[in-house]
Design an enzyme around this catalytic site. Structure first.
Site, PDB file in Angstrom:
ATOM      1  N   HIS A  13       0.834  -1.798   0.312  1.00  0.00           N
ATOM      2  CA  HIS A  13       0.229  -0.062  -0.448  1.00  0.00           C
ATOM      3  C   HIS A  13       0.536   1.035  -0.051  1.00  0.00           C
ATOM      4  O   HIS A  13       1.410   1.447   1.025  1.00  0.00           O
ATOM      5  CB  HIS A  13      -1.299  -0.061   1.188  1.00  0.00           C
ATOM      6  CG  HIS A  13      -2.094   0.814   1.140  1.00  0.00           C
ATOM      7  ND1 HIS A  13      -3.054   1.193   1.268  1.00  0.00           N
ATOM      8  CD2 HIS A  13      -1.690   2.588   0.485  1.00  0.00           C
ATOM      9  CE1 HIS A  13      -3.819   1.898   1.410  1.00  0.00           C
ATOM     10  NE2 HIS A  13      -2.999   3.364   1.077  1.00  0.00           N
ATOM     11  N   HIS A  15       1.365   5.445  -1.610  1.00  0.00           N
ATOM     12  CA  HIS A  15       1.064   6.890  -2.016  1.00  0.00           C
ATOM     13  C   HIS A  15       2.745   7.760  -3.024  1.00  0.00           C
ATOM     14  O   HIS A  15       3.397   7.950  -2.198  1.00  0.00           O
ATOM     15  CB  HIS A  15       0.312   7.766  -1.217  1.00  0.00           C
ATOM     16  CG  HIS A  15      -1.080   7.300  -1.302  1.00  0.00           C
ATOM     17  ND1 HIS A  15      -2.104   7.214  -1.818  1.00  0.00           N
ATOM     18  CD2 HIS A  15      -0.736   6.625   0.292  1.00  0.00           C
ATOM     19  CE1 HIS A  15      -2.821   6.699  -0.670  1.00  0.00           C
ATOM     20  NE2 HIS A  15      -2.361   6.212   0.260  1.00  0.00           N
ATOM     21  N   LYS A  99      -9.272  -0.225  -5.540  1.00  0.00           N
ATOM     22  CA  LYS A  99      -9.408   0.797  -4.382  1.00  0.00           C
ATOM     23  C   LYS A  99     -10.595   0.892  -3.977  1.00  0.00           C
ATOM     24  O   LYS A  99     -11.465   2.289  -5.436  1.00  0.00           O
ATOM     25  CB  LYS A  99      -8.110   1.171  -4.684  1.00  0.00           C
ATOM     26  CG  LYS A  99      -8.521   2.077  -3.496  1.00  0.00           C
ATOM     27  CD  LYS A  99      -7.750   1.257  -1.995  1.00  0.00           C
ATOM     28  CE  LYS A  99      -8.195   2.238  -1.260  1.00  0.00           C
ATOM     29  NZ  LYS A  99      -7.122   2.541  -0.242  1.00  0.00           N
ATOM     30  N   HIS A 136     -10.559   1.072   1.921  1.00  0.00           N
ATOM     31  CA  HIS A 136     -10.187   1.996   2.660  1.00  0.00           C
ATOM     32  C   HIS A 136     -11.522   1.577   3.602  1.00  0.00           C
ATOM     33  O   HIS A 136     -12.542   2.127   3.641  1.00  0.00           O
ATOM     34  CB  HIS A 136     -10.459   3.453   2.557  1.00  0.00           C
ATOM     35  CG  HIS A 136      -9.028   3.932   3.815  1.00  0.00           C
ATOM     36  ND1 HIS A 136      -7.978   5.346   3.469  1.00  0.00           N
ATOM     37  CD2 HIS A 136     -10.409   4.792   4.360  1.00  0.00           C
ATOM     38  CE1 HIS A 136      -9.012   5.968   4.729  1.00  0.00           C
ATOM     39  NE2 HIS A 136     -10.061   5.881   5.271  1.00  0.00           N
ATOM     40  N   HIS A 174      -4.940  -1.147   5.996  1.00  0.00           N
ATOM     41  CA  HIS A 174      -4.323  -0.106   6.895  1.00  0.00           C
ATOM     42  C   HIS A 174      -4.513  -0.379   8.222  1.00  0.00           C
ATOM     43  O   HIS A 174      -5.966   0.673   8.976  1.00  0.00           O
ATOM     44  CB  HIS A 174      -3.871   1.024   6.626  1.00  0.00           C
ATOM     45  CG  HIS A 174      -5.314   2.238   5.910  1.00  0.00           C
ATOM     46  ND1 HIS A 174      -5.872   1.764   5.704  1.00  0.00           N
ATOM     47  CD2 HIS A 174      -4.941   2.444   4.536  1.00  0.00           C
ATOM     48  CE1 HIS A 174      -6.692   2.435   5.439  1.00  0.00           C
ATOM     49  NE2 HIS A 174      -6.206   2.633   4.303  1.00  0.00           N
ATOM     50  N   ASP A 247       1.522   2.722   3.330  1.00  0.00           N
ATOM     51  CA  ASP A 247       0.425   3.385   3.240  1.00  0.00           C
ATOM     52  C   ASP A 247       0.836   4.800   3.257  1.00  0.00           C
ATOM     53  O   ASP A 247       0.921   5.786   4.082  1.00  0.00           O
ATOM     54  CB  ASP A 247      -0.512   3.533   4.219  1.00  0.00           C
ATOM     55  CG  ASP A 247      -1.708   4.542   4.150  1.00  0.00           C
ATOM     56  OD1 ASP A 247      -1.484   4.994   2.941  1.00  0.00           O
ATOM     57  OD2 ASP A 247      -2.173   4.998   4.953  1.00  0.00           O
TER      58      ASP A 247
HETATM   59 ZN   LIG Z   1      -3.924   5.080   1.665  1.00  0.00          ZN
END
Ligand SMILES: [Zn+2]
Length: 346
Positions: A13, A15, A99, A136, A174, A247
């Site tokens: 995960h 970004h 996602k 999420h 997460h 994350d």
């Molecule tokens: Zn994230």
């Protein structure tokens, strides 16, 4: 001097953003990690297979020379996503997961899903072709307290969805609560969870005690201490349903240090040092490899990496810069608030 050698890790995960930020941060991941699941919440989001193809191209163009790194692309699920396009993305080998962002849950999630009924045809196709859904896991209804949003999501969204479509593989990303850990452990099949580096290290006091500390603010927000302890127990247990998803979420400092700061913690540069520290504290260094290098690929149906990584514990402190400079501005690097002595050997 203590050393440990493991298979090269992956990040399930991540970004990377885009443009100058991506160019500034990508090396921090590709230096250590062989693969990463790349989050699609750009502006505009990565919605179609064509968007993902173009984004992958931009990632490969800024990859530092000599780094071997494979971005695993994801699609941002919307109420207009086409099942055929998703299937085409998976068949071409480009798309690793889709996602689900509940609308409004985190950075750039306003285009997310409001009504799950509208995306059922896509989810059914994903179940049929074996493509995992990354979620999420937080509700966004204003009546629900921010610290309860994960637990309420499990009860009101995730569990009903999994009963409705038990064939769908779901990654609860997460995980931040004991409820999340317990729910994953109780699932008969088709459910796994990623855990970040920072949620193993901080609880909510880090954000609020002694002043507001925006660089410890992320979503899902860090919870009480007993949740952190449950995450540590799960991550270090060797249970194949838990694996690393950092994350790592870079925002330039002015967008965090302001009246309404963005959510996200930038952990890519020192994640492996932090994790070696945590696993050593838990007497579980022998299970670090399962968490960072084995459980994730097994869940996503990929082979573990053949290359290895060696971590060395030095007597002196390992130093990381306080900030990563990028063409878009400085990004503060996660400070675990204890000295790090483990470092990745060159
Ligand atoms: Zn994230």
């Amino acid at each position: 001097m203590k050393t440990i050698t493991i298979r090269r890790p992956d990040d399930w995960h991540l970004h990377l953003r885009d443009g100058a930020v991506m160019e500034g941060v990508i090396g921090d991941t590709s230096r250590h990690f062989a693969r990463a699941i790349i989050m699609p919440n750009l502006v505009p989001p990565v919605v179609t297979t064509a968007d993902a193809q173009a984004y992958r191209q931009r990632i490969m163009e800024v990859l530092p020379e000599g780094h071997r790194f494979q971005p695993l692309m994801t699609l941002y699920l919307t109420e207009h996503t086409q099942a055929d396009d998703v299937e085409e993305g998976k068949r071409s080998g480009l798309i690793t997961a889709v996602k689900l962002y509940p609308a409004g849950a985190t950075t750039n999630s306003h285009g997310g899903v409001r009504d799950l009924d509208k995306v059922m045809p896509v989810l059914e196709r994903m179940a049929a072709i074996g493509l995992p859904l990354c979620v999420h896991g937080e509700v966004t209804t204003p009546e629900v307290d921010i610290f309860d949003r994960e637990a309420v999501f499990i009860e009101t969204v995730l569990d009903p969805l999994r009963r409705r479509l038990p064939e769908l593989k779901v990654t609860m990303e997460h995980v931040t609560t004991k409820e999340g850990i317990d729910y994953i452990k109780s699932a008969p099949a088709n459910l796994a969870g990623s855990i970040t580096t920072h949620h193993l290290i901080i609880n909510r006091n880090a954000i609020l005690v002694g002043g507001i500390r925006p660089h410890y603010y992320c979503l899902p927000v860090a919870k009480r201490e007993h949740h952190r302890l449950a995450l540590r127990a799960a991550a270090t247990s060797g249970d194949p349903r838990f694996f690393l998803g950092t994350d790592s979420a870079p925002h330039v400092d002015p967008s965090k240090e302001c009246g309404c700061g963005c959510a996200g913690i930038y952990t890519s540069p020192n994640t492996m040092s932090c994790l070696a520290h945590v696993f050593e504290q838990e007497n579980a260094l022998d299970r670090l490899e399962a968490f960072v290098s084995l459980n994730g690929p097994a869940w996503y149906g990929l082979a573990p990496n053949e290359e290895t990584m060696t971590l060395v514990k030095h007597d002196e402190q390992a130093h990381f810069p306080a900030k990563r400079e990028t063409g878009a501005g400085d990004i503060t690097i996660f400070d675990p608030m204890f000295p790090l002595h483990w470092a990745v050997a060159d």
